[in-house]
Design an enzyme around this catalytic site. Structure first.
Site, PDB file in Angstrom:
ATOM      1  N   TYR A 120      -4.340  18.418 -36.573  1.00  0.00           N
ATOM      2  CA  TYR A 120      -3.564  19.202 -36.172  1.00  0.00           C
ATOM      3  C   TYR A 120      -3.944  20.735 -36.150  1.00  0.00           C
ATOM      4  O   TYR A 120      -3.695  21.207 -35.375  1.00  0.00           O
ATOM      5  CB  TYR A 120      -2.006  19.233 -36.986  1.00  0.00           C
ATOM      6  CG  TYR A 120      -1.124  19.703 -36.309  1.00  0.00           C
ATOM      7  CD1 TYR A 120      -0.289  19.318 -35.160  1.00  0.00           C
ATOM      8  CD2 TYR A 120      -0.441  20.941 -36.971  1.00  0.00           C
ATOM      9  CE1 TYR A 120       0.942  19.998 -34.625  1.00  0.00           C
ATOM     10  CE2 TYR A 120       0.698  21.589 -36.404  1.00  0.00           C
ATOM     11  CZ  TYR A 120       1.223  21.274 -35.355  1.00  0.00           C
ATOM     12  OH  TYR A 120       2.341  21.723 -34.903  1.00  0.00           O
TER      13      TYR A 120
ATOM     14  N   LYS B 238      -4.497  23.020 -32.779  1.00  0.00           N
ATOM     15  CA  LYS B 238      -3.798  24.034 -32.565  1.00  0.00           C
ATOM     16  C   LYS B 238      -4.661  25.467 -32.402  1.00  0.00           C
ATOM     17  O   LYS B 238      -4.369  26.258 -31.756  1.00  0.00           O
ATOM     18  CB  LYS B 238      -2.636  24.153 -33.560  1.00  0.00           C
ATOM     19  CG  LYS B 238      -1.625  23.430 -33.458  1.00  0.00           C
ATOM     20  CD  LYS B 238      -0.702  23.373 -32.210  1.00  0.00           C
ATOM     21  CE  LYS B 238       0.594  22.360 -32.181  1.00  0.00           C
ATOM     22  NZ  LYS B 238       1.323  22.663 -31.082  1.00  0.00           N
TER      23      LYS B 238
END
Length: 250
Positions: free
Chosen positions: A155, A159
């Site tokens: 993640y 991002k």
């Protein structure tokens, strides 16, 4: 404040829940015509119905951002209903947390693909029209996790990749009147967050580390997205706005 985007058309991916749903509602409140796109058509339809009931204009369109044909259909639905796409909010994303030594390849790929490939597919699909009209807004939803969270290598990497995507694309598109920015939320109380089995512990830890002393709500993020999508932000591009209550480190 009039944001100067009344009558514009927006596509919000992952628009059926949480930050995406609140962003769709916020934009509709600015008289933007909204396409609520989500892999779960039922929740997208519910948000669209709420917007219409409140006097706004919206449709729902099912789309898996990892599938190019789905993305093309969402853009086709937007064009058929409203004529074009002026604003794209790349919000679709989710986390599958696990320490790297235990993370499977599908767990890595699924998170990275939705965040990065999804932004690639959706942005590429709407850019030609924006470039032709010499006006467009791309707002990418990043995260405070770009600073690194244990258990979130997939993640955090995705991002942070979205931040690089934002900066590079902003430079490519500036001459066409298209701005590209990112909004990076911190801890936000959403249904998905509250469903986490460790929610209470996460909430307590976050409150200890957020300088303002309270948790963010979806409308805090949606307000920032609406501003970045507006005419008021015409001189801002390539920027990542951290909406974290002052929290940056893990």
């Amino acid at each position: 404040m009039d944001l100067g985007i009344g009558g514009k058309v927006a596509v919000v991916t992952g628009g059926g829940r949480g930050i995406g749903a609140e962003t769709a509602r916020m934009l509709a409140g600015e008289r933007v015509k909204v396409v609520v796109s989500d892999i779960d058509l039922a929740v997208a339809e519910q948000v669209a119905r709420e917007i219409v009931a409140a006097g706004g204009e919206a449709i729902a369109s099912r789309g898996d951002v990892c599938e190019l044909s789905d993305v093309q259909q969402v853009v086709a639905d937007a064009t058929e209903a409203f004529g074009c796409v002026d604003i794209l909010v790349n919000n679709a994303g989710f986390n599958k947390d696990r320490y790297l030594t235990k993370m499977t390849e599908p767990e890595w790929d699924s998170v990275v693909d939705v965040v990065l490939k999804g932004a690639f597919h959706c942005t590429r699909a709407v850019l030609p029209g924006m470039m032709a009209r010499k006006w467009g807004r791309i707002v990418n939803i990043s995260s405070r996790s770009v600073f690194g969270n244990p258990g979130q290598t997939n993640y955090s990497a995705a991002k942070l990749g979205l931040v690089g995507f934002t900066r590079a694309l902003a430079q490519e598109q500036a001459k066409f009147g298209v701005t590209v920015n990112a909004v990076a939320p911190g801890f936000v109380e959403t249904e998905q967050m509250r469903a986490n089995p460790t929610y209470e512990r996460l909430r307590e830890t976050a409150l200890e580390r957020i300088p303002v002393g309270f948790l963010g709500m979806p409308e805090d993020i949606a307000s920032s997205v609406a501003f970045m999508a507006s005419e008021r932000a015409r001189y801002i591009t390539g920027v990542t706005l951290f909406v974290t209550g002052g929290r940056f480190s893990s």
